[in-house]
Design a protein around this motif. Structure first.
Motif, PDB file in Angstrom:
ATOM      1  N   CYS A 129       0.810  -1.230   0.000  1.00 30.34           N
ATOM      2  CA  CYS A 129       0.000   0.000   0.000  1.00 30.34           C
ATOM      3  C   CYS A 129       0.841   1.276   0.000  1.00 30.34           C
ATOM      4  O   CYS A 129       0.312   2.376  -0.092  1.00 30.34           O
TER       5      CYS A 129
ATOM      6  N   CYS B  91       2.962  -3.529   8.322  1.00 32.76           N
ATOM      7  CA  CYS B  91       2.542  -2.201   7.880  1.00 32.76           C
ATOM      8  C   CYS B  91       1.437  -1.697   8.809  1.00 32.76           C
ATOM      9  O   CYS B  91       0.440  -2.397   9.029  1.00 32.76           O
TER      10      CYS B  91
ATOM     11  N   HIS C 108      -0.098  -5.520   6.161  1.00 30.64           N
ATOM     12  CA  HIS C 108       0.701  -6.456   5.371  1.00 30.64           C
ATOM     13  C   HIS C 108       2.051  -6.687   6.062  1.00 30.64           C
ATOM     14  O   HIS C 108       2.646  -5.757   6.588  1.00 30.64           O
TER      15      HIS C 108
HETATM   16 ZN   LIG Z   1       0.740  -1.507   3.725  1.00 33.36          ZN
END
Ligand SMILES: [Zn+2]
Length: 309
Positions: free
Chosen positions: A40, A55, A60
């Motif tokens: 992202c 993240c 993630h």
């Molecule tokens: Zn991310």
């Protein structure tokens, strides 16, 4: 990050004694501008207990080695780091057998693959081209035909060399295996290796004619060169150092299909031969290792296409 590297083997051993320390070092090399989530683009992440980064935006989990030459390796990073040190701290590099012995690796194949993966990291992605006055010439590799004269050859690998002038010395170099001495091959090599607008010096080979975008100086020899100054001394010196290195460190045991990667290693070493610290080479290699794509074992043993880039 500021160039941060171990100066000595002792320092390397102390500093990179576990996986976590290695990962943190790679993290700072790979995400030198700060973390960027591969999914992202999020800029913040938290380390998980398992060597991953979570993240904070999309949750993630990223690994610092995913998408780099370290991906899918069963070797610990501590071994990789010692291999990188070993490869860069020896002036002439090391053979697979040498690495196998020093690191106590289980098999020759493992050592061989490790070194080949590191060679993939010896070319900096998007490196700049040579400029100024540049000598360009061709040479051969292939011991079985050492006695054969002239440019006609079946079993030799053909290598194009470019060497930048640096006063009376040699600046940076570029080497590439080429399929033939045709105009397309040689002009292609020059286009890739030398900045447009530079002065390119070649011998009288007709394939160099019609070079566009450069100031082309041809040195046509009739019989012996006049005077005792050899024509294009830099490329000739590079060719002889290259052959000595292939015969010495690697005992001539370099097949044509892997030659490209040895040329990359030679270039990496040559262009940094004046570096004050071997640690700096280690740093450069580690930095490039997190920038190049993974090289699965199959791709290591498959011959690359000649002149393909
Ligand atoms: Zn991310």
């Amino acid at each position: 990050m500021a160039e941060d590297y171990p100066r000595t083997l002792m320092e390397l051993e102390r500093r990179f004694r576990d996986e976590q320390a290695c990962r943190e070092y790679l993290f700072r090399l790979r995400w030198s501008e700060g973390f960027g989530c591969p999914r992202c683009g999020g800029r913040t992440a938290w380390p998980t207990g398992r060597g991953l980064w979570l993240c904070s935006k999309c949750r993630h989990q990223s690994s610092v080695t995913a998408g780099t030459i370290f991906q899918d390796s069963h070797l610990p990073l501590t071994t990789w780091f010692r291999a990188m040190w070993h490869v860069t701290s020896q002036k002439n590099g090391v053979s697979a057998l040498g690495v196998q012995r020093v690191l106590g690796l289980g098999g020759y194949k493992t050592a061989w693959a490790l070194l080949h993966k590191l060679r993939r990291a010896m070319v900096r992605p998007g490196r700049d081209r040579l400029r100024g006055n540049v000598e360009v010439d061709e040479t051969y590799w292939g011991g079985e035909e050492e006695g054969v004269k002239g440019r006609l050859t079946q079993n030799k690998a053909l290598i194009a060399i470019a060497a930048q002038e640096d006063g009376r010395g040699i600046g940076r170099i570029r080497l590439r295996r080429i399929p033939d001495f045709s105009r397309a091959s040689l002009h292609g090599f020059i286009g890739e290796a030398v900045e447009a607008g530079s002065v390119v010096r070649t011998d009288g080979l007709n394939s160099y004619l019609g070079l566009v975008g450069y100031t082309h100086e041809r040195r046509v020899l009739r019989g012996q060169p006049d005077g005792d100054e050899p024509s294009m001394p830099r490329v000739h010196r590079v060719a002889s150092l290259l052959k000595r290195w292939l015969l010495g460190t690697h005992q001539g045991a370099v097949g044509h299909k892997h030659l490209d990667y040895y040329l990359d290693e030679f270039t990496f070493r040559f262009n940094r031969r004046k570096s004050a610290s071997r640690g700096k080479l280690f740093y450069r290699l580690a930095q490039q290792a997190v920038q190049v794509k993974p090289a699965p074992f199959d791709s290591l043993i498959r011959p690359p296409s000649v002149g393909g880039g």
